[in-house]
Design a protein around this motif. Structure first.
Motif, PDB file in Angstrom:
ATOM      1  N   ASP A  68       0.837  -1.207   0.000  1.00 18.04           N
ATOM      2  CA  ASP A  68       0.000   0.000   0.000  1.00 18.04           C
ATOM      3  C   ASP A  68       0.871   1.255   0.000  1.00 18.04           C
ATOM      4  N   MET A  69       1.399   1.592  -1.179  1.00 17.78           N
ATOM      5  CA  MET A  69       2.253   2.773  -1.296  1.00 17.78           C
ATOM      6  C   MET A  69       1.483   4.063  -1.024  1.00 17.78           C
ATOM      7  N   ILE A 107       7.803  10.441  -1.969  1.00 19.80           N
ATOM      8  CA  ILE A 107       8.524  10.100  -0.745  1.00 19.80           C
ATOM      9  C   ILE A 107       8.942   8.637  -0.768  1.00 19.80           C
ATOM     10  N   THR A 108       8.115   7.777  -1.374  1.00 21.88           N
ATOM     11  CA  THR A 108       8.475   6.364  -1.487  1.00 21.88           C
ATOM     12  C   THR A 108       9.691   6.193  -2.393  1.00 21.88           C
ATOM     13  N   ALA A 109       9.694   6.904  -3.510  1.00 18.85           N
ATOM     14  CA  ALA A 109      10.842   6.841  -4.422  1.00 18.85           C
ATOM     15  C   ALA A 109      12.106   7.337  -3.739  1.00 18.85           C
ATOM     16  N   LYS A 110      11.994   8.424  -2.985  1.00 17.25           N
ATOM     17  CA  LYS A 110      13.165   9.017  -2.338  1.00 17.25           C
ATOM     18  C   LYS A 110      13.748   8.108  -1.259  1.00 17.25           C
ATOM     19  N   ILE A 111      12.891   7.554  -0.412  1.00 20.26           N
ATOM     20  CA  ILE A 111      13.433   6.747   0.680  1.00 20.26           C
ATOM     21  C   ILE A 111      13.999   5.428   0.159  1.00 20.26           C
ATOM     22  N   ARG A 171       0.789  18.594  -4.167  1.00 18.54           N
ATOM     23  CA  ARG A 171      -0.538  18.006  -4.069  1.00 18.54           C
ATOM     24  C   ARG A 171      -0.445  16.513  -3.767  1.00 18.54           C
ATOM     25  N   PHE A 172      -1.154  15.664  -4.487  1.00 13.41           N
ATOM     26  CA  PHE A 172      -1.197  14.258  -4.113  1.00 13.41           C
ATOM     27  C   PHE A 172      -0.011  13.465  -4.642  1.00 13.41           C
ATOM     28  N   GLY A 173       1.002  14.141  -5.165  1.00 11.71           N
ATOM     29  CA  GLY A 173       2.215  13.451  -5.591  1.00 11.71           C
ATOM     30  C   GLY A 173       3.155  13.152  -4.443  1.00 11.71           C
ATOM     31  N   PHE A 174       2.803  13.561  -3.230  1.00 15.30           N
ATOM     32  CA  PHE A 174       3.680  13.351  -2.074  1.00 15.30           C
ATOM     33  C   PHE A 174       3.969  11.872  -1.842  1.00 15.30           C
ATOM     34  N   GLU A 175       2.944  11.011  -1.912  1.00 16.76           N
ATOM     35  CA  GLU A 175       3.124   9.595  -1.565  1.00 16.76           C
ATOM     36  C   GLU A 175       4.114   8.893  -2.494  1.00 16.76           C
ATOM     37  N   ILE A 191      15.169  14.946   3.271  1.00 16.34           N
ATOM     38  CA  ILE A 191      14.690  14.791   1.890  1.00 16.34           C
ATOM     39  C   ILE A 191      14.078  16.093   1.406  1.00 16.34           C
ATOM     40  N   THR A 192      14.456  16.513   0.216  1.00 18.05           N
ATOM     41  CA  THR A 192      13.858  17.706  -0.389  1.00 18.05           C
ATOM     42  C   THR A 192      12.485  17.346  -0.933  1.00 18.05           C
ATOM     43  N   LEU A 193      11.461  18.006  -0.425  1.00 14.77           N
ATOM     44  CA  LEU A 193      10.085  17.712  -0.818  1.00 14.77           C
ATOM     45  C   LEU A 193       9.478  18.935  -1.500  1.00 14.77           C
TER      46      LEU A 193
END
Length: 237
Positions: A159-160, A188-192, A181-185, A175-177
């Motif tokens: 459940d990404m 952040i998964t790609a970054k971590i 909008r809803f691209g956060f999920e 992490i640079t965020l």
């Protein structure tokens, strides 16, 4: 003593914001962990701001902090603001609706406190806890986005797109965020996933989803944006 920062982004949630604040405040965390609550109003057009201000004045709680965006920037931007303002050892995002149960914070904290995890995802698609039955295509969409994300990250998440992601604050603050909008999920998964030796766990959580009539905001356009973000942030090294 450890501290959990609970970040609550809110946009036009006057019907549920007080209920969720009560729920979060009443959570009894694992011994040795305290919490702070950070609410970010994303320039709501209803009475969310005034309802929260009155609530804070009525309880006089020093561990509840409220910030208002000058203009509507999106959920991701509100989360970024909350992360920047947080002072806890751990960070978790709590939607302002009633779809996720704050009583499950301890389940996400356990793998971190035991020294096994740096990040813990709360999965709506594993475990035996209650899940409201709603939209078939939303479920298919969530599983497709998770599958696509896993292809690039080489993770085996179920459940990404879950709201409940608990982070060691040192990791999330490093992490640079910039997805507003809803691209956060997916971002952040790609970054971590690119962090060397990162330890990611999942635990099953309950899910009390709501309909559009009840205030649900995400739609197919957000799904398209999520696909774009998965491709964008996983192909950038």
């Amino acid at each position: 003593m450890k501290k959990l920062s609970v970040i609550i982004p809110a946009y036009n949630e006057e019907r549920t914001i007080i209920k969720i604040l009560d729920k979060v405040r009443n959570v009894r965390l694992i011994e040795g962990v305290v919490k702070e609550i950070i609410i970010i109003d994303d320039c709501s057009t209803d009475n969310t701001r005034f309802v929260v201000q009155e609530y804070i004045e009525s309880i006089n709680n020093e561990q509840l902090f409220f910030f208002c965006q000058d203009n509507n920037q999106g959920k991701g931007a509100a989360i970024h603001k909350g992360i920047n303002e947080s002072t806890g050892d751990f960070v978790i995002v709590q939607d302002a609706d009633l779809e996720y149960d704050p009583m499950e914070y301890n389940e996400l904290l356990k793998p971190v406190l035991k020294g096994f995890a740096d990040v813990v995802y709360g999965s709506r698609f594993m475990g035996s806890k209650p899940h409201r039955i709603l939209f078939f295509w939303h479920t298919i969409g969530n599983k497709f986005l998770t599958f696509l994300s896993n292809m690039f990250t080489n993770l085996n998440l179920t459940d990404m797109e879950t709201c409940y992601k608990l982070f060691d604050s040192r990791i999330i603050k490093s992490i640079t965020l910039n997805e507003k909008r809803f691209g956060f999920e997916p971002k952040i998964t790609a970054k971590i996933s690119k962090i060397p030796k990162i330890r990611i766990y999942e635990v099953g959580i309950s899910y009390y989803g709501r309909t559009y009539d009840e205030g649900k905001k995400i739609n197919w356009k957000d799904g398209v944006k999520a696909i774009y973000c998965i491709l964008k942030y996983n192909l950038i090294r």
